[in-house]
Every structure is written in structure tokens, then in C-alpha cells.
Design a protein around this motif. Structure first.
Motif, mmCIF file in Angstrom:
data_model
loop_
_atom_site.group_PDB
_atom_site.id
_atom_site.type_symbol
_atom_site.label_atom_id
_atom_site.label_comp_id
_atom_site.label_asym_id
_atom_site.label_seq_id
_atom_site.Cartn_x
_atom_site.Cartn_y
_atom_site.Cartn_z
ATOM 1 N N PRO A 196 0.772 -1.270 -0.044
ATOM 2 C CA PRO A 196 -0.168 -0.052 -0.001
ATOM 3 C C PRO A 196 0.815 1.185 0.004
ATOM 4 C CG PRO A 196 -0.903 -1.639 1.617
ATOM 5 C CD PRO A 196 0.488 -2.177 0.844
ATOM 6 N N ALA A 197 0.287 2.326 -0.431
ATOM 7 C CA ALA A 197 1.079 3.616 -0.559
ATOM 8 C C ALA A 197 1.653 3.920 0.684
ATOM 9 C CB ALA A 197 0.115 4.691 -0.892
ATOM 10 N N GLY A 198 2.993 4.124 0.673
ATOM 11 C CA GLY A 198 3.679 4.683 1.833
ATOM 12 C C GLY A 198 4.487 3.501 2.522
ATOM 13 N N PHE A 242 4.116 0.298 -13.966
ATOM 14 C CA PHE A 242 3.085 0.775 -14.880
ATOM 15 C C PHE A 242 1.802 1.230 -13.993
ATOM 16 C CE2 PHE A 242 5.031 -1.612 -18.751
ATOM 17 C CZ PHE A 242 5.667 -0.616 -19.147
ATOM 18 N N HIS A 243 1.391 0.572 -13.057
ATOM 19 C CA HIS A 243 0.361 0.566 -12.131
ATOM 20 C C HIS A 243 0.655 1.721 -11.216
ATOM 21 C CE1 HIS A 243 -1.423 -3.471 -13.232
ATOM 22 N NE2 HIS A 243 -1.749 -2.407 -14.290
ATOM 23 N N LEU A 244 1.485 1.749 -10.447
ATOM 24 C CA LEU A 244 2.106 2.461 -9.333
ATOM 25 C C LEU A 244 2.150 4.059 -9.674
ATOM 26 C CD1 LEU A 244 4.797 0.316 -7.219
ATOM 27 C CD2 LEU A 244 2.256 0.338 -7.047
ATOM 28 N N ARG A 245 2.702 4.068 -10.929
ATOM 29 C CA ARG A 245 3.140 5.465 -11.336
ATOM 30 C C ARG A 245 1.818 6.599 -11.095
ATOM 31 N NH1 ARG A 245 3.854 5.570 -18.013
ATOM 32 N NH2 ARG A 245 2.331 3.775 -18.391
ATOM 33 N N TRP A 246 0.533 6.115 -11.621
ATOM 34 C CA TRP A 246 -0.224 6.764 -11.245
ATOM 35 C C TRP A 246 -0.994 7.067 -10.026
ATOM 36 C CZ3 TRP A 246 0.129 9.254 -15.528
ATOM 37 C CH2 TRP A 246 0.661 8.803 -16.735
ATOM 38 N N GLY A 247 -0.343 6.599 -9.010
ATOM 39 C CA GLY A 247 -0.732 7.062 -7.839
ATOM 40 C C GLY A 247 -0.651 8.698 -7.357
ATOM 41 N N LYS A 248 -1.379 8.820 -6.082
ATOM 42 C CA LYS A 248 -1.690 10.114 -5.735
ATOM 43 C C LYS A 248 -0.864 10.544 -4.470
ATOM 44 C CE LYS A 248 -6.082 12.859 -4.774
ATOM 45 N NZ LYS A 248 -7.273 12.510 -4.476
ATOM 46 N N SER A 249 -0.539 11.627 -4.464
ATOM 47 C CA SER A 249 -0.130 12.224 -2.885
ATOM 48 C C SER A 249 1.020 11.640 -2.264
ATOM 49 C CB SER A 249 -1.407 11.876 -1.772
ATOM 50 O OG SER A 249 -2.671 12.562 -2.399
ATOM 51 N N LEU A 250 1.896 10.978 -3.127
ATOM 52 C CA LEU A 250 3.104 10.378 -2.550
ATOM 53 C C LEU A 250 3.983 10.591 -3.778
ATOM 54 C CD1 LEU A 250 3.151 6.528 -2.402
ATOM 55 C CD2 LEU A 250 1.472 7.627 -3.594
#
Lengths: 250, 250
Positions: A63-65, A84-92
Motif C-alpha cells: 500500500p502507498a507509503g 505501470f500501475h504504481l506511477r498513477w498514484g496520488k499524494s506520494l
């Protein structure tokens, strides 16, 4: 310092798609017999670093973080496609340490999203807290780094993908003999390949580097079956890795 | 002729990595609220065709021999990355129909393995048994085809990724109004984007094409939430798609 092998397969994986040999049929049904894309998790000093990012479930598993960075050995798809998936995450943001490859993979450089690519230089150490990381050039079909991780005199080397090793990298490893050496062993003894080790190559390197333990990874279909048919064939201090194998240095 | 939406998300997917909004938190735990990479399965005439290959579990879900071909809309990673695994299969070949993109994605062209790439030409029909497939150029940031599938006077159009549509493609669809139109609707009404439809674009196209049903796919995070907040906002004959949605034409 602990390393967990998330995946120990080559790009084709185990089972091999479309293969009806007994080993693949069994592996289709039993997770412990499967080999997913070669990747590991390094846990040290309350930090967690991904070593390659070819696994398919990174967003769910981490999970993020929960990750402090990613070390990429090279930009072949089976080593980076989880990005390819992780790159579009938010706030990190996620630091991604890489060899100096101008191409990358697909459009990762063009659209990095949360990924912060940082090209490393061969033999030029970086320090993350008390962890010291040395990029070691390897011999493969793309610019490729293995990594030597050092923490409080404990050492883990992660060396894939490669066929043998440049003398300069070998000298570094002989000077800094690791407690654990995780290394590409894609092919059976005597097999001919210019971009991946066979078991003879690994034994040769092991004799020179003299690590505490040598763990085989990036294991191909035929090598996997060879290991099953020759359960006592590996020399002392050399072991086949498997997905989810946990190893502690010191 | 039946189409099953395997994934209905954009490249970021739902939940969005690192997002702590209520919708993403819920979606993390509930599969039916998730949106995975935009993709579908067309079943017709005892054949099964994949429409895009960005799903992560293709080898497990579609054992060797269970697919008769794959139609690729374009070579962005979220639409093709599942091919990275399938390509190293054994004892079979998989036709992969594509738009004329000279680049492809990463090293897919260099190392196709079992994939047999076949570049199609716009508006040039191909016939597979009694299935007639017409590639329709779309407007996106890579060479992109939508596809019109016709079988015994039943028609399904699969149109993603796109912002609006070239007049020539629109004319084809107006002449061959489909029973089902599955179409890119990444963004909320009034939003500004040059490579993906918002809901206004879709409504405009729907009025001209007059399909039996219009199904929204490639739905982005904000559009997904907009749909949940405005459950009665979609015009008649337009429905939001969801992962695993099954639709039968005729």
C-alpha cells in the motif's frame, strides 16, 4: 537486514504458458511450485526497498507509503512492468534508482507520475540512512546493475540479470564478500547463452566471491526441472531460491 | 455474440494507488467496486477473442488454447502489458491484430514469442469464420483502432481509447448502428482532455450513432465517483460498464 524473494522466475515464469509437462501441470495448481517475475524486498533499518518491480500485485501488496524506494536492475518488462500501475498514484512519490539507460521501458520516462527516477553511476555508492548501496555493472542485453547492500558490516549482493560479470564488479565483490549473494541462474549446466548465467557460471563466480550463501534466482523452466531431478547436485553453500524465501544477513 | 468487460478502468485503475478518499478505501476491499485495465472478451461462433490485453491474470484466466486471437486497440502499456507474459508460451501461437503502429510497446515486436502480430488497415474488413471485423480509426495519442464486430446481422462496436472520432469512422458507425457500443468515457462532463472522451462527447456520439445500448468503459477515478454521486444522470440507453459485465447482442 533481510531479503525476501518475491519472485524467482525468468520472464516466462513457471508454469510456462502452454506447456503440458508434469512439472508445469503441477505448478499450475500449487503456488509454492510457481516462479513469478524475479524480484525481491530488502528490509533494513525500518525501511523497505523493492528490488525490481515486475510483480503484478505491487499496489495490493505494498500500500502507498509502505515502500521507501525501488532499485531497478534493468528496464526489461519482467523487471519493471509493475511500475505501470504504481506511477498513477496520488499524494506520494516513490524514488526509483536505475542504471543509466536512456530508453527505459515503454513510456515510463515520458509519464513517470509519482515515480522519481534517479540514474546511478557504476561503483558510485549512495547512502540511505545507514544503508550503503553500490551499483555493480553486469553483463546483459540492456544496461544492467547488480547492487551490493551494506548495513552495519552485513552485506547482501543482488545480481541479476547477467552472464558472468565484468572484472571490475567481480573485484568489488571479492573485496566485500557478501553474507548472501542472490544471483541469476537461468540455465542448466553447459547450456549456451550470452545474457544469462548457467549453473557453471554461478559456481565459478561463487568460488571467487566466497559469499556466506549463494541463492539462485531468475530460474528458467529447464533449470527448475533440472533442480528437481538432481536434488543433491548443488555444491555446498549454494541453494535454489523460491518465491517468498526469506533470508536474514547476520 | 457476447461481450464480457474484463476491465473498465483507465490506466490508474480504481482504487487509485495512494488515494484515501472514501470511494477508494471501499474499493480496496470490494472487488465489485474495482476497475482494472480496460479490456473485454468477445465470444462468438464458438471462438473467443480478447479485446486488449492489459489484464494481469491472462495466463491463469485463459489457459493455452482457450483464445483464438487478440484485437489490440493501441500499444499503451495498460492495453498490452498482459502480452509480456503470454509471449513466452510453448507449442501454440496467438494471432494479435493491431493498428499500424511502428513502435509497438517495449520489446514486443523484437521478441514476439508465440504472438503473431498482424497489422490491420483502417476500414479494411477481416473475416474470421462468419465474424466480420472492421477497424475504425480513433483519435488518441498513439495509432488507435476501435473495432466493429458483425455476426449474423448483430453488431458490437468497441471504441477505446478516443477523444471523439474521425468523421469517416463516425459515418461507418452511423451506417452500421451497433446493438452494443462500448466506448471510452474517462472523464466527467465539461472536463477538458485531448485524448479521452468525457460524458458530453459520449452523449454526442450516441445521438449520432444511435446504438441499441451504449456502455461506458475506461472510466477514471473522478468519473467513477461522479457516477456514484449522480446515479440517475445518464441518459436513456447509456449505462456505466463494470468489471465482469456480460452483454449479449441479439
Amino acid at each position: 537486514m533481510q531479503i525476501t524473494l518475491l519472485g524467482t522466475g525468468n520472464a516466462a515464469g513457471m508454469p510456462l504458458y502452454g506447456c503440458d509437462c508434469n512439472y508445469c501441470v503441477q505448478a499450475s495448481a500449487v503456488r509454492s511450485l510457481q516462479r513469478t517475475p524475479c524480484s525481491a524486498l530488502l528490509e533494513v533499518d525500518n525501511k523497505r526497498y523493492l528490488l525490481d518491480a515486475g510483480q503484478m500485485n505491487l499496489a495490493e501488496r505494498f500500500p502507498a507509503g509502505s515502500l521507501d524506494g525501488t532499485f531497478i536492475t534493468h528496464f526489461h518488462p519482467d523487471h519493471v512492468q509493475g511500475l505501470f500501475h504504481l506511477r498513477w498514484g496520488k499524494s506520494l512519490s516513490l524514488p526509483v534508482y536505475t542504471p543509466p539507460d536512456t530508453q527505459g521501458c515503454a513510456d515510463l520516462y515520458k509519464h513517470p507520475g509519482i515515480l522519481v527516477f534517479q540514474q546511478l553511476r557504476k561503483f558510485s555508492e549512495i547512502t540511505l540512512g545507514q544503508l550503503i548501496v553500490t551499483p555493480l555493472p553486469l553483463i546483459h542485453s540492456k544496461p544492467t546493475f547488480g547492487y551490493l547492500f551494506e548495513f552495519k558490516e552485513r552485506k547482501i549482493a543482488y545480481l541479476t540479470d547477467t552472464k558472468g560479470m565484468p572484472d571490475t564488479s567481480l573485484e568489488q565483490l571479492m573485496l566485500n564478500s557478501p553474507d548472501i549473494m542472490v544471483i541469476d541462474c537461468s540455465f542448466v549446466p553447459h547450456s549456451d547463452n550470452q545474457t544469462h548465467n548457467n549453473l557453471d557460471d554461478v559456481i565459478d563466480l561463487q568460488k571467487q566471491v566466497k559469499p556466506g550463501k549463494t541463492i539462485l534466482t531468475h530460474i528458467g523452466h529447464d533449470m527448475d526441472i533440472w533442480l528437481k531431478k538432481n536434488p543433491d547436485a548443488l555444491p555446498e553453500y549454494i541453494m535454489a531460491g523460491h518465491d517468498e524465501m526469506e533470508l536474514v544477513a547476520g
